[in-house]
Design a protein around this motif. Sequence first.
Motif, mmCIF file in Angstrom:
data_model
loop_
_atom_site.group_PDB
_atom_site.id
_atom_site.type_symbol
_atom_site.label_atom_id
_atom_site.label_comp_id
_atom_site.label_asym_id
_atom_site.label_seq_id
_atom_site.Cartn_x
_atom_site.Cartn_y
_atom_site.Cartn_z
ATOM 1 N N SER A 103 39.326 16.457 1.567
ATOM 2 C CA SER A 103 38.857 15.585 0.488
ATOM 3 C C SER A 103 37.381 15.817 0.169
ATOM 4 C CB SER A 103 39.088 14.112 0.844
ATOM 5 O OG SER A 103 38.137 13.654 1.787
ATOM 6 N N LEU A 104 36.653 16.393 1.108
ATOM 7 C CA LEU A 104 35.233 16.663 0.883
ATOM 8 C C LEU A 104 35.017 17.767 -0.151
ATOM 9 C CD1 LEU A 104 33.965 16.427 4.564
ATOM 10 C CD2 LEU A 104 33.664 14.737 2.735
ATOM 11 N N LYS A 105 36.033 18.579 -0.415
ATOM 12 C CA LYS A 105 35.920 19.613 -1.448
ATOM 13 C C LYS A 105 35.592 19.014 -2.805
ATOM 14 C CE LYS A 105 38.683 23.469 -0.551
ATOM 15 N NZ LYS A 105 39.955 24.167 -0.723
ATOM 16 N N MET A 137 34.784 15.588 -3.200
ATOM 17 C CA MET A 137 33.844 14.463 -3.047
ATOM 18 C C MET A 137 32.924 14.716 -1.848
ATOM 19 S SD MET A 137 36.365 11.225 -3.754
ATOM 20 C CE MET A 137 37.620 11.757 -2.596
ATOM 21 N N PRO A 138 32.034 15.698 -1.946
ATOM 22 C CA PRO A 138 31.237 16.092 -0.781
ATOM 23 C C PRO A 138 30.270 15.030 -0.254
ATOM 24 C CG PRO A 138 30.482 17.233 -2.734
ATOM 25 C CD PRO A 138 31.740 16.516 -3.113
ATOM 26 N N ASN A 139 29.865 14.102 -1.097
ATOM 27 C CA ASN A 139 28.935 13.070 -0.643
ATOM 28 C C ASN A 139 29.641 11.773 -0.271
ATOM 29 O OD1 ASN A 139 26.517 14.593 -0.862
ATOM 30 N ND2 ASN A 139 26.773 14.463 -3.079
ATOM 31 N N ARG A 140 30.933 11.874 -0.037
ATOM 32 C CA ARG A 140 31.761 10.717 0.284
ATOM 33 C C ARG A 140 31.319 10.013 1.571
ATOM 34 N NH1 ARG A 140 37.970 11.287 2.049
ATOM 35 N NH2 ARG A 140 38.242 9.120 2.546
ATOM 36 N N GLY A 141 30.914 10.773 2.558
ATOM 37 C CA GLY A 141 30.535 10.186 3.847
ATOM 38 C C GLY A 141 29.185 9.490 3.802
ATOM 39 N N ARG A 142 28.939 8.697 4.811
ATOM 40 C CA ARG A 142 27.662 7.997 4.930
ATOM 41 C C ARG A 142 26.584 8.967 5.408
ATOM 42 N NH1 ARG A 142 29.925 4.838 10.213
ATOM 43 N NH2 ARG A 142 29.497 6.502 11.719
ATOM 44 N N ARG A 143 25.347 8.575 5.296
ATOM 45 C CA ARG A 143 24.249 9.384 5.831
ATOM 46 C C ARG A 143 24.412 9.516 7.330
ATOM 47 N NH1 ARG A 143 18.811 7.678 2.535
ATOM 48 N NH2 ARG A 143 19.706 8.158 0.508
ATOM 49 N N HIS A 185 50.548 15.766 15.884
ATOM 50 C CA HIS A 185 50.693 16.430 14.590
ATOM 51 C C HIS A 185 50.143 15.573 13.450
ATOM 52 C CE1 HIS A 185 52.324 19.279 11.746
ATOM 53 N NE2 HIS A 185 52.901 18.286 11.095
ATOM 54 N N SER A 186 50.520 14.322 13.401
ATOM 55 C CA SER A 186 50.068 13.451 12.307
ATOM 56 C C SER A 186 48.558 13.199 12.365
ATOM 57 C CB SER A 186 50.830 12.133 12.316
ATOM 58 O OG SER A 186 50.586 11.409 13.497
ATOM 59 N N THR A 187 48.018 13.091 13.572
ATOM 60 C CA THR A 187 46.582 12.860 13.713
ATOM 61 C C THR A 187 45.788 14.061 13.218
ATOM 62 O OG1 THR A 187 46.920 11.360 15.571
ATOM 63 C CG2 THR A 187 44.735 12.356 15.362
ATOM 64 N N ILE A 188 46.172 15.251 13.628
ATOM 65 C CA ILE A 188 45.459 16.461 13.200
ATOM 66 C C ILE A 188 45.582 16.622 11.683
ATOM 67 C CG2 ILE A 188 45.380 18.983 13.389
ATOM 68 C CD1 ILE A 188 44.218 17.354 15.827
ATOM 69 N N ASN A 189 46.754 16.344 11.131
ATOM 70 C CA ASN A 189 46.922 16.414 9.674
ATOM 71 C C ASN A 189 46.022 15.423 8.952
ATOM 72 O OD1 ASN A 189 48.728 18.511 9.576
ATOM 73 N ND2 ASN A 189 50.534 17.195 9.526
ATOM 74 N N GLN A 190 45.879 14.247 9.503
ATOM 75 C CA GLN A 190 45.019 13.234 8.890
ATOM 76 C C GLN A 190 43.555 13.677 8.902
ATOM 77 O OE1 GLN A 190 46.281 9.417 10.483
ATOM 78 N NE2 GLN A 190 44.860 8.401 9.104
ATOM 79 N N VAL A 191 43.118 14.283 10.000
ATOM 80 C CA VAL A 191 41.745 14.783 10.079
ATOM 81 C C VAL A 191 41.548 15.892 9.044
ATOM 82 C CG1 VAL A 191 40.042 15.951 11.534
ATOM 83 C CG2 VAL A 191 41.445 14.104 12.497
ATOM 84 N N TYR A 192 42.495 16.834 8.966
ATOM 85 C CA TYR A 192 42.419 17.907 7.966
ATOM 86 C C TYR A 192 42.372 17.341 6.546
ATOM 87 C CZ TYR A 192 43.057 22.275 10.572
ATOM 88 O OH TYR A 192 42.881 23.372 11.370
#
Length: 94
Positions: free
Chosen positions: A41-43, A45-51, A29-36
Amino acid sequence: MQVRWTPAAAADLQSISDYLIEHLPSLSHSTINQVYDAIRSLKSMPNRGRRGAEPGTRELVVNRLPYIVVYRVKDEAVEILRILHAAQSRRSSS
C-alpha cells in the motif's frame, strides 16, 4: 513508486515467518500476507505511516497485528528498513 527492501527488513520478515511457522502455523500465511499488503500500500500512499523515531523515517503500524514497518521515502522509492514487533525498540532501525 517502487518498494525496495533492505537485507535487514527481509531478514526480519523471514524471522517473523519462521517464528509463526513454529509457534502459530495456522496464522503464518495470513499474517505474512497482511504484512506484505500493508507494505504494498505504500506504493500509492508513501507518507501513510506516522513519523518515525529516527529522523527521516516513517512507521506503518500493520492493522490488527503487532508489527511496525519502518521505512523511508527516498527519491522515487519506498525503502523498507525494518519490520519490528511492537514490543521491540525502534532505535537504530536504519
